[in-house]
Design a protein around this motif. Structure first.
Motif, PDB file in Angstrom:
ATOM      1  N   LEU A 265       0.842  -1.206   0.000  1.00 44.91           N
ATOM      2  CA  LEU A 265       0.000   0.000   0.000  1.00 44.91           C
ATOM      3  C   LEU A 265       0.872   1.251   0.000  1.00 44.91           C
ATOM      4  CD1 LEU A 265      -2.936  -0.937   2.375  1.00 44.91           C
ATOM      5  CD2 LEU A 265      -2.992  -0.620  -0.095  1.00 44.91           C
ATOM      6  N   ALA A 266       1.920   1.195   0.834  1.00 44.06           N
ATOM      7  CA  ALA A 266       2.795   2.370   0.948  1.00 44.06           C
ATOM      8  C   ALA A 266       3.423   2.701  -0.405  1.00 44.06           C
ATOM      9  CB  ALA A 266       3.875   2.124   1.988  1.00 44.06           C
ATOM     10  N   VAL A 267       3.697   1.668  -1.215  1.00 40.18           N
ATOM     11  CA  VAL A 267       4.299   1.921  -2.519  1.00 40.18           C
ATOM     12  C   VAL A 267       3.237   2.315  -3.533  1.00 40.18           C
ATOM     13  CG1 VAL A 267       5.627   0.922  -4.395  1.00 40.18           C
ATOM     14  CG2 VAL A 267       6.141   0.293  -2.055  1.00 40.18           C
ATOM     15  N   MET A 268       2.128   1.557  -3.497  1.00 36.52           N
ATOM     16  CA  MET A 268       1.125   1.698  -4.555  1.00 36.52           C
ATOM     17  C   MET A 268       0.443   3.062  -4.556  1.00 36.52           C
ATOM     18  SD  MET A 268       0.801  -1.036  -6.446  1.00 36.52           S
ATOM     19  CE  MET A 268      -0.872  -1.400  -6.951  1.00 36.52           C
ATOM     20  N   VAL A 269       0.057   3.522  -3.382  1.00 36.42           N
ATOM     21  CA  VAL A 269      -0.774   4.727  -3.343  1.00 36.42           C
ATOM     22  C   VAL A 269      -0.063   5.941  -3.954  1.00 36.42           C
ATOM     23  CG1 VAL A 269      -1.999   6.345  -1.865  1.00 36.42           C
ATOM     24  CG2 VAL A 269      -2.227   3.883  -1.498  1.00 36.42           C
ATOM     25  N   PRO A 270       1.141   6.297  -3.451  1.00 36.13           N
ATOM     26  CA  PRO A 270       1.799   7.455  -4.081  1.00 36.13           C
ATOM     27  C   PRO A 270       2.116   7.212  -5.553  1.00 36.13           C
ATOM     28  CG  PRO A 270       3.239   6.440  -2.456  1.00 36.13           C
ATOM     29  CD  PRO A 270       1.925   5.742  -2.350  1.00 36.13           C
ATOM     30  N   LEU A 271       2.427   5.944  -5.866  1.00 38.51           N
ATOM     31  CA  LEU A 271       2.780   5.595  -7.236  1.00 38.51           C
ATOM     32  C   LEU A 271       1.622   5.815  -8.190  1.00 38.51           C
ATOM     33  CD1 LEU A 271       5.382   4.368  -8.286  1.00 38.51           C
ATOM     34  CD2 LEU A 271       4.142   2.220  -8.474  1.00 38.51           C
ATOM     35  N   MET A 272       0.468   5.318  -7.777  1.00 42.44           N
ATOM     36  CA  MET A 272      -0.702   5.446  -8.635  1.00 42.44           C
ATOM     37  C   MET A 272      -1.009   6.916  -8.889  1.00 42.44           C
ATOM     38  SD  MET A 272      -1.380   2.603  -9.570  1.00 42.44           S
ATOM     39  CE  MET A 272      -2.872   1.846 -10.076  1.00 42.44           C
ATOM     40  N   ILE A 273      -0.925   7.710  -7.800  1.00 38.98           N
ATOM     41  CA  ILE A 273      -1.235   9.137  -7.950  1.00 38.98           C
ATOM     42  C   ILE A 273      -0.291   9.767  -8.974  1.00 38.98           C
ATOM     43  CG2 ILE A 273      -1.240  11.363  -6.748  1.00 38.98           C
ATOM     44  CD1 ILE A 273      -2.083   9.759  -4.217  1.00 38.98           C
ATOM     45  N   THR A 274       1.006   9.488  -8.828  1.00 39.30           N
ATOM     46  CA  THR A 274       1.985  10.077  -9.746  1.00 39.30           C
ATOM     47  C   THR A 274       1.747   9.597 -11.169  1.00 39.30           C
ATOM     48  OG1 THR A 274       3.397   9.098  -8.068  1.00 39.30           O
ATOM     49  CG2 THR A 274       4.368  10.790  -9.447  1.00 39.30           C
ATOM     50  N   VAL A 276      -0.923   8.385 -12.602  1.00 39.39           N
ATOM     51  CA  VAL A 276      -2.152   8.919 -13.193  1.00 39.39           C
ATOM     52  C   VAL A 276      -1.916  10.354 -13.632  1.00 39.39           C
ATOM     53  CG1 VAL A 276      -4.489   9.675 -12.656  1.00 39.39           C
ATOM     54  CG2 VAL A 276      -3.761   7.360 -12.063  1.00 39.39           C
ATOM     55  N   ASN A 277      -1.290  11.134 -12.766  1.00 38.37           N
ATOM     56  CA  ASN A 277      -1.010  12.531 -13.112  1.00 38.37           C
ATOM     57  C   ASN A 277      -0.125  12.624 -14.327  1.00 38.37           C
ATOM     58  OD1 ASN A 277      -2.463  14.036 -11.347  1.00 38.37           O
ATOM     59  ND2 ASN A 277      -0.928  13.949  -9.731  1.00 38.37           N
ATOM     60  N   HIS A 278       0.899  11.764 -14.365  1.00 36.86           N
ATOM     61  CA  HIS A 278       1.900  11.880 -15.418  1.00 36.86           C
ATOM     62  C   HIS A 278       1.354  11.425 -16.754  1.00 36.86           C
ATOM     63  CE1 HIS A 278       5.868  12.413 -16.971  1.00 36.86           C
ATOM     64  NE2 HIS A 278       5.818  11.218 -17.534  1.00 36.86           N
ATOM     65  N   TYR A 279       0.668  10.276 -16.763  1.00 34.60           N
ATOM     66  CA  TYR A 279       0.259   9.703 -18.038  1.00 34.60           C
ATOM     67  C   TYR A 279      -1.076  10.260 -18.538  1.00 34.60           C
ATOM     68  CZ  TYR A 279       4.168   6.579 -17.939  1.00 34.60           C
ATOM     69  OH  TYR A 279       5.434   6.086 -17.939  1.00 34.60           O
ATOM     70  N   ARG A 280      -1.703  11.083 -17.726  1.00 32.15           N
ATOM     71  CA  ARG A 280      -2.950  11.667 -18.175  1.00 32.15           C
ATOM     72  C   ARG A 280      -2.700  12.748 -19.219  1.00 32.15           C
ATOM     73  NH1 ARG A 280      -6.654  13.563 -13.491  1.00 32.15           N
ATOM     74  NH2 ARG A 280      -5.231  15.292 -13.634  1.00 32.15           N
ATOM     75  N   GLN A 281      -1.544  13.393 -19.146  1.00 29.63           N
ATOM     76  CA  GLN A 281      -1.249  14.529 -20.041  1.00 29.63           C
ATOM     77  C   GLN A 281      -1.375  14.204 -21.532  1.00 29.63           C
ATOM     78  OE1 GLN A 281       2.455  15.792 -18.452  1.00 29.63           O
ATOM     79  NE2 GLN A 281       1.510  17.285 -17.108  1.00 29.63           N
ATOM     80  N   PRO A 282      -0.736  13.108 -22.009  1.00 32.87           N
ATOM     81  CA  PRO A 282      -0.834  12.839 -23.450  1.00 32.87           C
ATOM     82  C   PRO A 282      -2.274  12.638 -23.919  1.00 32.87           C
ATOM     83  CG  PRO A 282       0.807  11.442 -22.417  1.00 32.87           C
ATOM     84  CD  PRO A 282       0.098  12.159 -21.326  1.00 32.87           C
ATOM     85  N   VAL A 283      -3.119  12.064 -23.066  1.00 37.76           N
ATOM     86  CA  VAL A 283      -4.507  11.826 -23.440  1.00 37.76           C
ATOM     87  C   VAL A 283      -5.199  13.160 -23.697  1.00 37.76           C
ATOM     88  CG1 VAL A 283      -6.680  10.796 -22.760  1.00 37.76           C
ATOM     89  CG2 VAL A 283      -4.524   9.727 -22.082  1.00 37.76           C
ATOM     90  N   VAL A 284      -4.959  14.113 -22.793  1.00 31.52           N
ATOM     91  CA  VAL A 284      -5.544  15.450 -22.953  1.00 31.52           C
ATOM     92  C   VAL A 284      -5.072  16.060 -24.265  1.00 31.52           C
ATOM     93  CG1 VAL A 284      -5.614  17.772 -22.010  1.00 31.52           C
ATOM     94  CG2 VAL A 284      -5.731  15.798 -20.480  1.00 31.52           C
ATOM     95  N   GLN A 285      -3.754  15.865 -24.555  1.00 34.96           N
ATOM     96  CA  GLN A 285      -3.197  16.392 -25.801  1.00 34.96           C
ATOM     97  C   GLN A 285      -3.946  15.847 -26.996  1.00 34.96           C
ATOM     98  OE1 GLN A 285       0.969  15.794 -26.564  1.00 34.96           O
ATOM     99  NE2 GLN A 285       1.460  16.626 -24.568  1.00 34.96           N
ATOM    100  N   ARG A 286      -4.159  14.527 -26.989  1.00 34.50           N
ATOM    101  CA  ARG A 286      -4.808  13.891 -28.131  1.00 34.50           C
ATOM    102  C   ARG A 286      -6.202  14.471 -28.331  1.00 34.50           C
ATOM    103  NH1 ARG A 286      -4.254   8.430 -26.477  1.00 34.50           N
ATOM    104  NH2 ARG A 286      -2.087   8.714 -25.977  1.00 34.50           N
ATOM    105  N   LYS A 287      -6.891  14.677 -27.202  1.00 31.15           N
ATOM    106  CA  LYS A 287      -8.229  15.272 -27.289  1.00 31.15           C
ATOM    107  C   LYS A 287      -8.156  16.625 -27.979  1.00 31.15           C
ATOM    108  CE  LYS A 287     -10.895  13.411 -23.475  1.00 31.15           C
ATOM    109  NZ  LYS A 287     -10.967  13.591 -22.034  1.00 31.15           N
ATOM    110  N   GLY A 288      -7.168  17.431 -27.527  1.00 34.89           N
ATOM    111  CA  GLY A 288      -7.005  18.773 -28.080  1.00 34.89           C
ATOM    112  C   GLY A 288      -6.793  18.723 -29.585  1.00 34.89           C
ATOM    113  N   LYS A 289      -6.000  17.744 -30.025  1.00 32.30           N
ATOM    114  CA  LYS A 289      -5.698  17.616 -31.442  1.00 32.30           C
ATOM    115  C   LYS A 289      -6.984  17.270 -32.211  1.00 32.30           C
ATOM    116  CE  LYS A 289      -2.288  15.665 -34.488  1.00 32.30           C
ATOM    117  NZ  LYS A 289      -1.149  14.797 -34.624  1.00 32.30           N
ATOM    118  N   GLY A 290      -7.738  16.364 -31.628  1.00 30.46           N
ATOM    119  CA  GLY A 290      -8.983  15.956 -32.275  1.00 30.46           C
ATOM    120  C   GLY A 290      -9.893  17.155 -32.489  1.00 30.46           C
ATOM    121  N   ALA A 291      -9.948  18.012 -31.469  1.00 31.29           N
ATOM    122  CA  ALA A 291     -10.821  19.173 -31.551  1.00 31.29           C
ATOM    123  C   ALA A 291     -10.330  20.140 -32.628  1.00 31.29           C
ATOM    124  CB  ALA A 291     -10.866  19.877 -30.193  1.00 31.29           C
TER     125      ALA A 291
END
Lengths: 293, 385
Positions: A265-274, A276-291
């Motif tokens: 748990l001690a490893v997973m929780v901070p890891l997941m947060i990071t 998710v934050n880090h890999y969410r960016q490219p998805v947003v980019q792709r959306k922007g491109k689509g628009a």
């Protein structure tokens, strides 16, 4: 719509096997470990009937906070040192001429050809009071003859860094190798000093490699127990040692599981947060491109 | 102001290769100066020496009276537009343009104001928040220019800025670039291998070959009065003749003996004497091609030949006409409705004529430069790179 669902189906087919692999060999075992943490222990090392929260209360062992704190700082410091070494190393290897680059990469990989345990024992030989390194340091007046280089937390730190440095160098190198170095020239052209071009352009450019390196060092370091067991003393135990001790010496699987679950748990929780934050960016980019189109 | 940017005997070697060989020239303030040449001629090396990415082995570079040789790139009031744009992928368009001012630690208000002004100049206000990956090639090009211009450089270096764009976009960007230059009035040094780009945008062109400058002049000077066979053949298309002066006439003309031709009259701008060897360059469009023999006129050269090849290109037709050992390229403009006439076709015997003033004597001639000509000879199938 039909093509979309078809695409989904294809994706499912392709990712299916690896998902089942993860499910059977990773997710289910982890859940079993979590479950055992809530089971009572039997005196003969087995797992008892029924459910209990007792094991969790047993974790209030007065020794644990110190061990957990030591585990965390050893892992953090070794990760930071590994990254500080890996970034310049990865940069230099990526920038080296082709033939030299191959040689340097080989040098990074060579340690893997020797068994992990043997390499750790080799450190014992080097750091031993009669060992080569110790003798050399004494000869150069860099350490007193009475100093003990073995069996303390700093030895553990040194060997963890030694062990996991290649795992940090390789992803950084992979990212640095793909980096477009004309961007550095562009930054220099726009008035950035060498240092600022490095921190403002190169580091963000290889950030994925740095993140991977960070995970590749931090997670195994947090769970290490062979290294403190062999080169560490009684004052340098890590949480991994306690888990091993509870499993093999005390034969108390629920207690070991509870400790493991805590670590996970001690490893997973901070890891997941990071992540998710880090890999969410490219998805947003792709959306922007689509628009845009 | 002349001598704004001066190169004095600049040389750069890579191992045994002389990329730039003792080059000297100067660029005037506010002009668009092009370095034009084939790949590997040293033009990009010169640009990189000017930007500070390469140190010349010898020579000096002086900008506005100050020796900038050896200064690191970030201490030069010079900015570059890179061939592949080199925009920062992790930053937005706005942040890319603001990079230079941030490095120079301008105040936030000043940065915001200037970036907005630049976005307006390149007409990309609506794209400020986009990432670099979300805009087209032409837009990237404009951002790269704005990112360089915002630093108010004394000289803007452009390294093949349009090479990555398709033809239509390239022509539009060329017009845009010219408009931006008129607006900001900064000195441009423009590196290209595309003679069309160089001719279209430059005030002056330096034609480069093998690390040396062959000729510097306005586009028209370079085209009409090439000094060497390289310039004549690399920029536009031409015909080469070699002959001997057989007589000097008054009025600065001379009579030449060219193998397979009747006596040829030429403008003697080099002041040659009887007996001197001469190499002549004659552009394809200077010829007039006709079925009937043209009327005699003073200083008009007339020769008969056979049409070997014809390429119809709409606005004009290219003919290759055999005259003895020579295979002459001839361009015929169609100033009238072509379908009303009977065009000259393959195999016909024709008359070629040109005025003595329209040929140009070359100072330097190398036979290998003929390989640069369009469709040099049908027998030689090997196409130079």
């Amino acid at each position: 719509m039909t093509t979309l669902s078809k695409k989904k189906k294809h994706e499912g087919l392709i990712t299916g096997p690896s998902f089942f692999w993860l499910l059977i060999f990773f997710i289910i075992p982890t859940l079993i470990v979590f479950a055992i943490a809530f089971k009572p222990a039997t005196p003969f090392g087995g797992i008892g009937e029924g459910w209990t929260l007792g094991t969790l209360f047993d974790l209030r062992n007065p020794n644990y906070p110190a061990i957990i704190w030591r585990t965390v700082w050893l892992s953090l410091v070794s990760t930071v040192v590994c990254l500080l070494l890996a970034v310049p190393c990865g940069y230099c290897i990526a920038r080296a001429p082709k033939r030299l680059r191959d040689v340097l990469l080989l040098l990074v990989i060579v340690p893997f050809w020797t068994n992990f345990l043997i390499r750790i024992f080799a450190w014992k030989v080097l750091l031993h009071p009669e060992g080569m390194l110790k003798q050399a340091l004494v000869f150069l007046h860099l350490c007193s003859p009475d100093a003990t280089l073995l069996y303390n937390p700093f030895t553990v730190l040194l060997v963890i860094i030694y062990t996991y440095l290649p795992f940090a160098i390789l992803p950084v190198y992979a990212a640095a190798e793909k980096f477009d170095y004309s961007l550095i020239e562009a930054a220099r052209d726009l008035g950035a000093s060498q240092f600022r071009a490095f921190t403002r352009i190169f580091l963000p450019g290889i950030s994925r490699g740095v993140w991977t390196a960070l995970l590749m060092v931090f997670i195994p370091a947090l769970g290490s127990y062979v290294i403190p067991d062999i080169v560490g003393g009684p004052g340098s135990e890590m949480i991994g040692n306690k888990i091993a001790q509870r499993t093999f010496v005390d034969r108390n699987l629920p207690h070991a599981s509870a400790l493991s679950a805590l670590l996970t748990l001690a490893v997973m929780v901070p890891l997941m947060i990071t992540l998710v934050n880090h890999y969410r960016q490219p998805v947003v980019q792709r959306k922007g491109k689509g628009a845009a189109q | 102001m002349s001598d704004f940017l001066v190169f004095e005997g600049v040389s750069k070697h890579y191992g045994d290769i002389r990329a730039v060989d003792s080059v000297s020239f100067s660029v005037n303030k506010g002009e668009i100066f092009s370095l034009l040449g084939p790949s590997g001629c040293g033009k990009t090396t010169l640009l990189r020496c000017c930007a500070g990415f390469e140190d010349p082995d010898a020579g000096r570079i002086i900008l506005d009276g100050r020796d900038i040789t050896g200064l690191p790139p970030h201490e030069r009031k010079v900015n570059t537009v890179f061939q592949n744009y080199a925009l920062f992928p992790h930053l937005t368009i706005r942040e890319n343009i603001a990079f230079g001012p941030r490095m120079a630690r301008w105040t936030k208000g000043e940065i915001d104001k200037e970036v907005s002004r630049m976005l307006e100049l390149i007409q990309m206000e609506d794209y400020a928040g986009r990432k670099v990956t979300e805009i087209s090639g032409g837009q990237k090009q404009r951002v790269a220019i704005a990112r360089a211009l915002i630093n108010r450089p004394q000289v803007l270096l452009l390294d093949e800025p349009l090479a990555a764009l398709d033809l239509k976009l390239r022509q539009r960007m060329l017009v845009d670039l010219d408009a931006i230059h008129d607006e900001v009035g900064i000195t441009f040094v423009y590196v290209t291998h595309d003679q069309g780009e160089a001719m279209g945008i430059s005030d002056r062109i330096a034609a480069m070959n093998r690390g040396r400058i062959e000729q510097i002049g306005s586009p028209a000077e370079i085209y009409e009065a090439p000094r060497s066979s390289f310039v004549a053949a690399f920029i536009g298309d031409t015909n080469f003749f070699d002959g001997t002066v057989t007589g000097v006439l008054d009025g600065s003309y001379c009579r030449l003996k060219i193998e397979g031709f009747p006596d040829v009259l030429a403008w003697n701008d080099k002041g040659l004497q009887t007996g001197n060897a001469v190499h002549l360059s004659l552009r394809p469009e200077k010829f007039k091609i006709s079925r009937e023999k043209p009327d005699e006129a003073s200083s008009l050269n007339v020769v008969q030949g056979t049409v070997e090849d014809v390429i119809y290109l709409g606005s004009h037709t290219k003919y290759w006409v055999r005259v003895d050992d020579y295979r002459l390229g001839v361009n015929q403009q169609h100033r009238h409705y072509l379908l009303d006439t009977r065009p000259i076709i393959w195999g016909e015997t024709v008359w070629l004529s040109w005025f003595a003033d329209d040929s140009c004597m070359l100072e330097r001639y190398k036979a290998e430069d003929e390989n640069l000509l369009v469709l040099p000879d049908m027998e030689e199938e090997s196409v130079p790179e």
